[in-house]
Design a protein around this motif. Structure first.
Motif, PDB file in Angstrom:
ATOM      1  N   ILE A 200       0.837  -1.195   0.000  1.00  0.00           N
ATOM      2  CA  ILE A 200       0.000   0.000   0.000  1.00  0.00           C
ATOM      3  C   ILE A 200       0.877   1.251   0.000  1.00  0.00           C
ATOM      4  O   ILE A 200       2.073   1.193   0.321  1.00  0.00           O
ATOM      5  CB  ILE A 200      -0.948   0.042   1.223  1.00  0.00           C
ATOM      6  N   THR A 201       0.299   2.373  -0.385  1.00  0.00           N
ATOM      7  CA  THR A 201       0.977   3.664  -0.233  1.00  0.00           C
ATOM      8  C   THR A 201       0.947   4.040   1.241  1.00  0.00           C
ATOM      9  O   THR A 201      -0.101   3.942   1.895  1.00  0.00           O
ATOM     10  CB  THR A 201       0.264   4.751  -1.056  1.00  0.00           C
ATOM     11  N   ALA A 217      -8.397  -4.777  14.301  1.00  0.00           N
ATOM     12  CA  ALA A 217      -6.949  -4.840  14.101  1.00  0.00           C
ATOM     13  C   ALA A 217      -6.630  -4.871  12.610  1.00  0.00           C
ATOM     14  O   ALA A 217      -7.408  -5.383  11.799  1.00  0.00           O
ATOM     15  CB  ALA A 217      -6.387  -6.083  14.780  1.00  0.00           C
ATOM     16  N   PHE A 218      -5.498  -4.273  12.240  1.00  0.00           N
ATOM     17  CA  PHE A 218      -5.076  -4.298  10.843  1.00  0.00           C
ATOM     18  C   PHE A 218      -4.890  -5.748  10.380  1.00  0.00           C
ATOM     19  O   PHE A 218      -4.533  -6.627  11.181  1.00  0.00           O
ATOM     20  CB  PHE A 218      -3.756  -3.545  10.659  1.00  0.00           C
ATOM     21  N   PRO A 219      -5.097  -6.007   9.079  1.00  0.00           N
ATOM     22  CA  PRO A 219      -4.918  -7.369   8.568  1.00  0.00           C
ATOM     23  C   PRO A 219      -3.440  -7.754   8.516  1.00  0.00           C
ATOM     24  O   PRO A 219      -2.550  -6.893   8.643  1.00  0.00           O
ATOM     25  CB  PRO A 219      -5.514  -7.278   7.159  1.00  0.00           C
ATOM     26  N   ALA A 220      -3.185  -9.017   8.320  1.00  0.00           N
ATOM     27  CA  ALA A 220      -1.807  -9.509   8.227  1.00  0.00           C
ATOM     28  C   ALA A 220      -1.061  -8.745   7.143  1.00  0.00           C
ATOM     29  O   ALA A 220      -1.582  -8.527   6.043  1.00  0.00           O
ATOM     30  CB  ALA A 220      -1.807 -11.007   7.915  1.00  0.00           C
ATOM     31  N   GLY A 221       0.146  -8.316   7.471  1.00  0.00           N
ATOM     32  CA  GLY A 221       0.983  -7.598   6.516  1.00  0.00           C
ATOM     33  C   GLY A 221       0.909  -6.091   6.628  1.00  0.00           C
ATOM     34  O   GLY A 221       1.734  -5.381   6.047  1.00  0.00           O
ATOM     35  N   ILE A 222      -0.080  -5.559   7.362  1.00  0.00           N
ATOM     36  CA  ILE A 222      -0.237  -4.111   7.529  1.00  0.00           C
ATOM     37  C   ILE A 222       0.059  -3.747   8.980  1.00  0.00           C
ATOM     38  O   ILE A 222      -0.447  -4.386   9.909  1.00  0.00           O
ATOM     39  CB  ILE A 222      -1.661  -3.647   7.163  1.00  0.00           C
ATOM     40  N   THR A 223       0.873  -2.720   9.174  1.00  0.00           N
ATOM     41  CA  THR A 223       1.218  -2.291  10.526  1.00  0.00           C
ATOM     42  C   THR A 223       1.014  -0.785  10.681  1.00  0.00           C
ATOM     43  O   THR A 223       1.054  -0.031   9.709  1.00  0.00           O
ATOM     44  CB  THR A 223       2.691  -2.613  10.860  1.00  0.00           C
ATOM     45  N   VAL A 232       5.047  11.306  14.304  1.00  0.00           N
ATOM     46  CA  VAL A 232       4.457  10.762  13.080  1.00  0.00           C
ATOM     47  C   VAL A 232       3.933   9.352  13.347  1.00  0.00           C
ATOM     48  O   VAL A 232       4.623   8.529  13.966  1.00  0.00           O
ATOM     49  CB  VAL A 232       5.482  10.719  11.927  1.00  0.00           C
ATOM     50  N   TYR A 233       2.713   9.090  12.880  1.00  0.00           N
ATOM     51  CA  TYR A 233       2.149   7.742  12.903  1.00  0.00           C
ATOM     52  C   TYR A 233       2.045   7.278  11.461  1.00  0.00           C
ATOM     53  O   TYR A 233       1.487   7.980  10.610  1.00  0.00           O
ATOM     54  CB  TYR A 233       0.774   7.733  13.562  1.00  0.00           C
ATOM     55  N   THR A 234       2.584   6.077  11.167  1.00  0.00           N
ATOM     56  CA  THR A 234       2.656   5.585   9.793  1.00  0.00           C
ATOM     57  C   THR A 234       1.967   4.234   9.663  1.00  0.00           C
ATOM     58  O   THR A 234       2.230   3.313  10.455  1.00  0.00           O
ATOM     59  CB  THR A 234       4.122   5.441   9.338  1.00  0.00           C
ATOM     60  N   ILE A 235       1.084   4.132   8.671  1.00  0.00           N
ATOM     61  CA  ILE A 235       0.475   2.852   8.301  1.00  0.00           C
ATOM     62  C   ILE A 235       1.156   2.397   7.018  1.00  0.00           C
ATOM     63  O   ILE A 235       1.218   3.154   6.040  1.00  0.00           O
ATOM     64  CB  ILE A 235      -1.038   2.992   8.062  1.00  0.00           C
ATOM     65  N   SER A 236       1.673   1.172   7.013  1.00  0.00           N
ATOM     66  CA  SER A 236       2.404   0.686   5.845  1.00  0.00           C
ATOM     67  C   SER A 236       2.308  -0.831   5.773  1.00  0.00           C
ATOM     68  O   SER A 236       1.788  -1.484   6.680  1.00  0.00           O
ATOM     69  CB  SER A 236       3.881   1.111   5.923  1.00  0.00           C
ATOM     70  N   GLY A 237       2.833  -1.383   4.672  1.00  0.00           N
ATOM     71  CA  GLY A 237       2.913  -2.831   4.563  1.00  0.00           C
ATOM     72  C   GLY A 237       2.269  -3.385   3.309  1.00  0.00           C
ATOM     73  O   GLY A 237       1.819  -2.650   2.423  1.00  0.00           O
ATOM     74  N   THR A 238       2.214  -4.724   3.275  1.00  0.00           N
ATOM     75  CA  THR A 238       1.695  -5.450   2.119  1.00  0.00           C
ATOM     76  C   THR A 238       0.662  -6.460   2.593  1.00  0.00           C
ATOM     77  O   THR A 238       1.012  -7.431   3.288  1.00  0.00           O
ATOM     78  CB  THR A 238       2.833  -6.186   1.388  1.00  0.00           C
TER      79      THR A 238
END
Length: 279
Positions: A200-201, A217-223, A232-238
């Motif tokens: 994801i962006t 909770a975020f799905p597997a691969g997203i943190t 700064v709070y960052t959401i990232s992952g695959t």
């Protein structure tokens, strides 16, 4: 969503009828103290009970809902108190000011009003008028501060001894606690659709929060990672698994800000060429 705060400051729309009925001389709104200041309206500047000098030209950029406002001359000072504050919390005080003129008063261009502590010892901020906008033109200003106690005494007066008039309008809900977060990545990043296995962006928020909770909770691969050092709070992952549109409520909390909730929406489609599951 922002939590309700109890901080208040008296609106200039509400006159203290014990001091006079506006437009009036040496009178004040409820919760304010007149330092020889007056209360005016769109009709003009009061010179005696029931008599006023019309604004010349007519007022422009009048704030929505304005009925009455405080006016002063020379060294006159209007004083009030912001109350209901929580020490350590950051607030924004929003108000409107104007360099005023009638056919019989002096014109002041590019002069400075001040927001001060009533004892004159502390300057909170200068309020410079943009002379190019002309007199009788209302301008919006803000003052951001971190409370050190339950109240903040404030006053308005010219920076110098100017003969022209100034006006200050304070509306309802003029003081708000600074929310704990704001989206800093592009607006479109808060809602994304990707294929499983596609990164994801990054979604970023500036924040003064000390804690973050996410539901569901975020799905597997997203943190989601909070860096209190950089704010700064960052959401990232695959994401690895297919899912329909899911909304994640991200609640930011902290002692120095008003709790607020951001929403991240994510849809994960199957990989190209794969069969889509039924939801």
């Amino acid at each position: 969503m922002q939590q309700v705060e109890a901080q208040t400051v008296g609106s200039t729309n509400v006159p203290d009828l014990n001091t006079g009925t506006p437009p009036c001389i040496n009178c004040a709104p409820v919760g304010w103290v007149s330092g020889s200041t007056d209360m005016s309206n769109a009709n003009g500047y009061p010179v005696s009970p029931g008599v006023f000098l019309p604004w010349t030209p007519a007022l422009s950029n009048v704030p929505a809902g304005q009925q009455f406002f405080v006016t002063g001359l020379n060294v006159e000072k209007a004083t009030t108190t912001i109350s209901g504050l929580t020490a350590g919390t950051t607030y924004i005080f929003t108000f409107f000011a104007a360099d005023l003129q009638t056919a019989s008063t002096d014109v002041n261009r590019d002069l400075t009003l001040t927001l001060i502590h009533p004892d004159y010892n502390t300057l909170y901020r200068n309020i410079p008028f943009t002379g190019g906008a002309g007199v009788n033109n209302w301008e919006k200003f803000t003052y951001t501060f971190t409370a050190t106690g339950p109240t903040l005494p404030i006053a308005f007066k010219w920076a110098g001894n100017y003969s022209g008039a100034w006006g200050v309008y304070v509306g309802p809900n003029a003081v708000t606690a600074l929310p704990c977060s704001a989206l800093t990545s592009a607006a479109g990043t808060a809602t994304q659709t990707v294929n499983a296995g596609t990164t994801i962006t990054n979604v970023t928020y500036s924040t003064t929060a000390t804690g973050v909770s996410v539901a569901p909770a975020f799905p597997a691969g997203i943190t989601g990672v909070l860096n209190t050092g950089t704010g700064v709070y960052t959401i990232s992952g695959t994401p690895t698994a297919v899912q329909g549109l899911t909304s994640y409520a991200i609640q930011f909390t902290g002692a120095s800000c008003a709790t607020n909730t951001q929403t991240f929406n994510l849809t994960v489609n199957c990989k190209a060429g794969a069969s889509a599951p039924a939801f």
